[in-house]
Design an enzyme around this catalytic site. Structure first.
Site, PDB file in Angstrom:
ATOM      1  N   GLY A 520      -6.906  -1.642  -0.831  1.00 28.82           N
ATOM      2  CA  GLY A 520      -7.456  -0.707   0.129  1.00 28.82           C
ATOM      3  C   GLY A 520      -8.279   0.382  -0.529  1.00 28.82           C
ATOM      4  O   GLY A 520      -9.135   0.992   0.102  1.00 28.82           O
ATOM      5  N   ASP A 634       3.795   6.458  -5.173  1.00 26.26           N
ATOM      6  CA  ASP A 634       3.235   5.157  -4.808  1.00 26.26           C
ATOM      7  C   ASP A 634       3.581   4.108  -5.853  1.00 26.26           C
ATOM      8  O   ASP A 634       2.718   3.371  -6.336  1.00 26.26           O
ATOM      9  CB  ASP A 634       1.725   5.251  -4.635  1.00 26.26           C
ATOM     10  CG  ASP A 634       1.157   4.067  -3.835  1.00 26.26           C
ATOM     11  OD1 ASP A 634       1.936   3.432  -3.096  1.00 26.26           O
ATOM     12  OD2 ASP A 634      -0.050   3.784  -3.954  1.00 26.26           O
TER      13      ASP A 634
END
Length: 826
Positions: A520, A634
């Site tokens: 992404g 993350d």
């Protein structure tokens, strides 16, 4: 008849060959020496885990024979010698347990040339060689009566204690060899000094040669390359007899050694299976400034200065002539009298002594310790005219110096302490005339306010234009504007800026054939610079969830970090709409490629366990040991990169957040991360902390064990997710069903099951119940043996796709704005 005549001598010869081959080639099939067993010159005994060997050896270039212990993988790495001063001249030596319970070494004439000389005379004594390299003599009741760890050679081995009893003066130290070919004790010894704050020393004939700096509960603050007790395994404690000691944990999974070379250099090295050799991790002294008191009393040594020695503030060379010749041994003397040493008069009252701060310092020797906060340390020192300097450490409290300041060293950064030297008023930075200060301050404030107002107006105007232009899709920011904004927001310390043309050329115009990965955020390309250096270029797409804020955040965070388990940022590019980050190129790309592709059978359990530990060490550095406290936010397989030796490196710090010194958690209205790896309290409430990373780490551990993505379970009939499935198997006492078939071998089942246990502890629903990453590393290394029972994990029967909506969506049921990156690990 004839066949029998020929068979008998044949069998005799065969028995001789087999017996000889067994004794010389395979060693004795035991790890224990008994009174019934004689260890001959050609025999060896191996520890149960095949880590160490006991036998006879000859140093290179000599014919002398010694009884010793060495690393099985490296016979030249001898760690202990029984008879260094009485070598054997032939191969007739034998070792056994004597009738009075001692280990004895005898020559061919049955003369005892060495004995353990145990205090007692035990019955049924045996001597066992352990995987820590310790030869332990025990009696029939398994009571230890003698061990080589109490009589070390030149090596500091796991579980060994180097100690100092300040009451009796007794020390247990390691001692160098006289030469690489002669194990007779040399001039250098290394051990612990328990006087005041514990420190490690190397002594040259009893005179300090090198000093580690004080132990602060995690590391010796003056040793470059030491990370923490949980990573390197060192710890300091006090024994029952009052002795202070330093020891090191035993870790089965990798082989390391600390030894004292003949020239007094203390070395730590790790065994490299691929190279069949030792890789040096750190050594001391490492340079001239590491040598004890190189610059003399009140001198400061900094290896990057020319000359390397200077005087502390308020001091000058004792002998300018010697100093200019490069002889700094006489050191420095105070050049200005302190206020404390004068008669207080009306003129002097406003000219009090102060402190000059030095950063990244190995603080001097001979400190005195007391408890207290940093502001208390200063006031305590200021009240005492004999106090020359102070320092503070959050783990040890206040350190003060009342005599000569010796062995002061400055480091490059990221280690050492802030050190405050007492100086006379005149030697400190002098304030200017008060009227001038006030006038200049007022003018500067007005100018600064005007500039801020102008830039605020300009930024708002520009932001408004950018918003309108973006809505209509017409605007394009210029290269100079973009760069100016970035540089105004971010202080990139010594980080090169690359042009778009250079990166386009290095990646063959971002050719698809050079593509390493896509997600992404955009695409990562392999490139090669004009100097031949291979790089990885992360090119953020215009539609990336990682915008300018995340880009700048990653530049700021990772440019200030350096650790073997963190990816290294080489530079960046900001040109027009392009935002690119340039990293070191890692040959084996990301963990998810090899973990989730069932056709890949490269990651055996040893590699996977090393990856788990490496990720943990990287997180420990982020959470505790770096100069910034950082939560990654993350952590997932695609953000774990692997070098050519399959060592893991954490990458992608776009969502990382820096914590203040006393901050334990924070809340955000902009929740960003990857579905399946976010902790419940973060995804649902926007609260993140170090325990959020621990949750993600636990998911990673379970994925590494199972070879399955956490998200892949949501099409399963149970809809439990990987965490729920692991929890179900754990409660059914059937953990084996979770283990990836590619690593499911009986040899490692127990270790893999323990890792599953640790993974479940990390993903518990309550953050308070999850262990810290430092505790996790202790669990992985078995420093913590007994593990608590895990509680219910987060996101099992309460979490499904319907809770979060589609990828990259905004959650409507929460007050916080939530951005979820792609569901599948990239």
């Amino acid at each position: 008849m004839n066949s029998t005549i020929f068979l008998k001598p044949f069998l005799q010869v065969l028995m001789i060959i087999v017996f000889s081959h067994f004794r010389n080639g395979f060693g004795l099939e035991t790890d224990t020496l008994t009174a019934m067993l004689v260890l001959n010159d050609s025999d060896t005994i191996n520890s149960s885990g095949k880590q160490f060997t006991l036998g006879f050896f000859t140093p290179d270039g000599t014919t002398r024979r010694y009884l010793g212990i060495w690393y099985r993988v490296s016979p030249s790495s001898v760690t202990w010698v029984a008879n260094p001063e009485r070598p054997l001249n032939d191969s007739s030596g034998t070792a056994t347990i004597s009738s009075d319970g001692d280990i004895v070494l005898m020559n061919g004439n049955r003369e005892i040339i060495w004995s353990s000389n145990a205090v007692t005379s035990p019955t049924n004594a045996t001597a066992q060689l352990l995987d820590s390299g310790n030869l332990v003599l025990t009696d029939g009741s398994n009571r230890t009566i003698w061990e080589t760890h109490r009589h070390p050679g030149n090596s500091f081995l796991p579980t060994m204690r180097l100690s100092h009893n300040t009451r009796t003066g007794e020390r247990v130290v390691i001692t160098s060899w006289r030469s690489p070919q002669d194990p007779v004790p040399g001039n250098f010894t290394a051990g612990l000094s328990g006087t005041g704050v514990a420190q490690a020393f190397v002594w040259d004939n009893g005179v300090p040669h090198w000093r580690s700096g004080p132990w602060n509960g995690r590391v010796f603050t003056g040793v470059s390359g030491m990370y923490s007790v949980y990573v390197d395994g060192f710890s300091v404690g006090t024994a029952e007899d009052g002795s202070d000691y330093v020891t090191r944990a035993f870790r089965q999974e990798f082989l390391s050694k600390n030894f004292l070379e003949t020239d007094g250099t203390l070395v730590e090295a790790a065994w490299n299976d691929e190279n069949d050799d030792w890789d040096v991790k750190w050594k001391a002294p490492n340079d001239d400034c590491d040598v004890y008191n190189k610059c003399g009393p009140f001198g400061l040594c900094y290896i990057n200065d020319t000359p390397i020695c200077s005087c502390l503030i308020g001091y000058e060379p004792k002998s300018r002539e010697e100093w200019d010749r490069g002889n700094w041994s006489s050191g420095c003397v105070r050049k200005t009298q302190l206020q404390c040493d004068r008669d207080n008069n009306a003129t002097d009252r406003n000219r009090e002594d102060g402190f000059s701060r030095l950063r990244f310092i190995k603080v001097p020797d001979l400190m005195q310790w007391s408890s207290g906060e940093e502001n208390e340390c200063k006031s305590q020192c200021l009240r005492n005219c004999s106090c020359l300097a102070y320092a503070h450490d959050s783990n040890t409290g206040c350190m003060s110096w009342y005599g000569t300041l010796i062995d002061v060293q400055k480091f490059e950064g990221n280690m050492g302490s802030d050190f405050y030297v007492r100086a006379a008023y005149s030697d400190l930075e002098k304030p200017k005339d008060h009227k001038v200060i006030v006038l200049v301050s007022v003018i500067a404030s007005l100018v600064a306010a005007s500039i801020c107002l102008f830039f605020s107006w300009w930024m708002c105007k520009r932001k408004g234009k950018a918003t309108i232009s973006s809505a209509h899709g017409k605007a394009e920011a210029s290269r100079s504007d973009s760069t100016e904004i970035l540089m105004g927001e971010v202080n990139i310390e010594e980080l090169p800026l690359y042009s778009f043309d250079v990166l386009a050329s290095s990646t063959n115009n971002f050719d698809m054939g050079n593509q390493l990965g896509m997600g992404g955020f955009g695409t990562v390309y392999q490139g090669k610079l004009a100097n031949g250096e291979e790089i990885a270029v992360k090119r953020l797409s215009a539609a990336s969830g990682q915008g300018l804020e995340e880009f700048m955040n990653e530049v700021v965070v990772i440019s200030k970090l350096q650790h073997r388990n963190l990816v290294r940022l080489i530079g960046c590019c900001v040109e027009k709409e392009e935002k690119m980050l340039i990293y070191e190129y890692l040959q084996n790309r990301s963990l998810d490629i090899f973990l989730f592709d069932k056709s890949q059978n490269i990651l055996d359990w040893r590699k996977r366990f090393n990856i788990i530990q490496g990720i943990g060490r990287g997180l420990l550095y982020l959470h505790r040991d770096s100069r910034l406290r950082i939560v990654h936010r993350d952590l997932k397989p695609s953000n774990i990169l692997l070098d050519e030796d399959w060592n893991p490196k954490i990458s992608d710090f776009g969502m990382a957040r820096i914590f203040g010194g006393n901050q334990d958690e924070a809340n955000t209205r902009r929740v960003m991360g990857t579905y399946g790896y976010m902790a419940p309290e973060y995804a649902m409430g926007g609260v993140f902390s170090e325990k959020s990373d621990v949750f993600s780490f636990g998911v990673l551990v379970l994925e590494i064990i199972s070879g399955k993505k956490n998200t892949s379970f949501y099409n399963d009939e149970f809809s439990l997710g990987l965490l729920g499935y692991a929890w179900k198997l754990w409660n059914e006492d059937n953990p084996g069903d979770l283990i990836d078939q590619r690593i499911s071998t009986p040899t490692f089942v127990a270790e893999i099951t323990r890792c599953m246990w640790i993974g479940l502890l990390c993903v518990q629903e309550s953050p308070q119940q999850r262990p810290t990453i430092s505790t996790v590393l202790s669990m992985l290394s078995s420093e913590i043996v007994d593990l608590p029972e895990p509680e219910h994990p987060g996101f099992t029967d309460r979490w499904s796709r319907s809770h979060v909506g589609p990828s990259s969506s905004t959650q409507s049921s929460s007050a916080n704005k939530i951005t979820i990156t792609v569901m599948e690990g990239r």
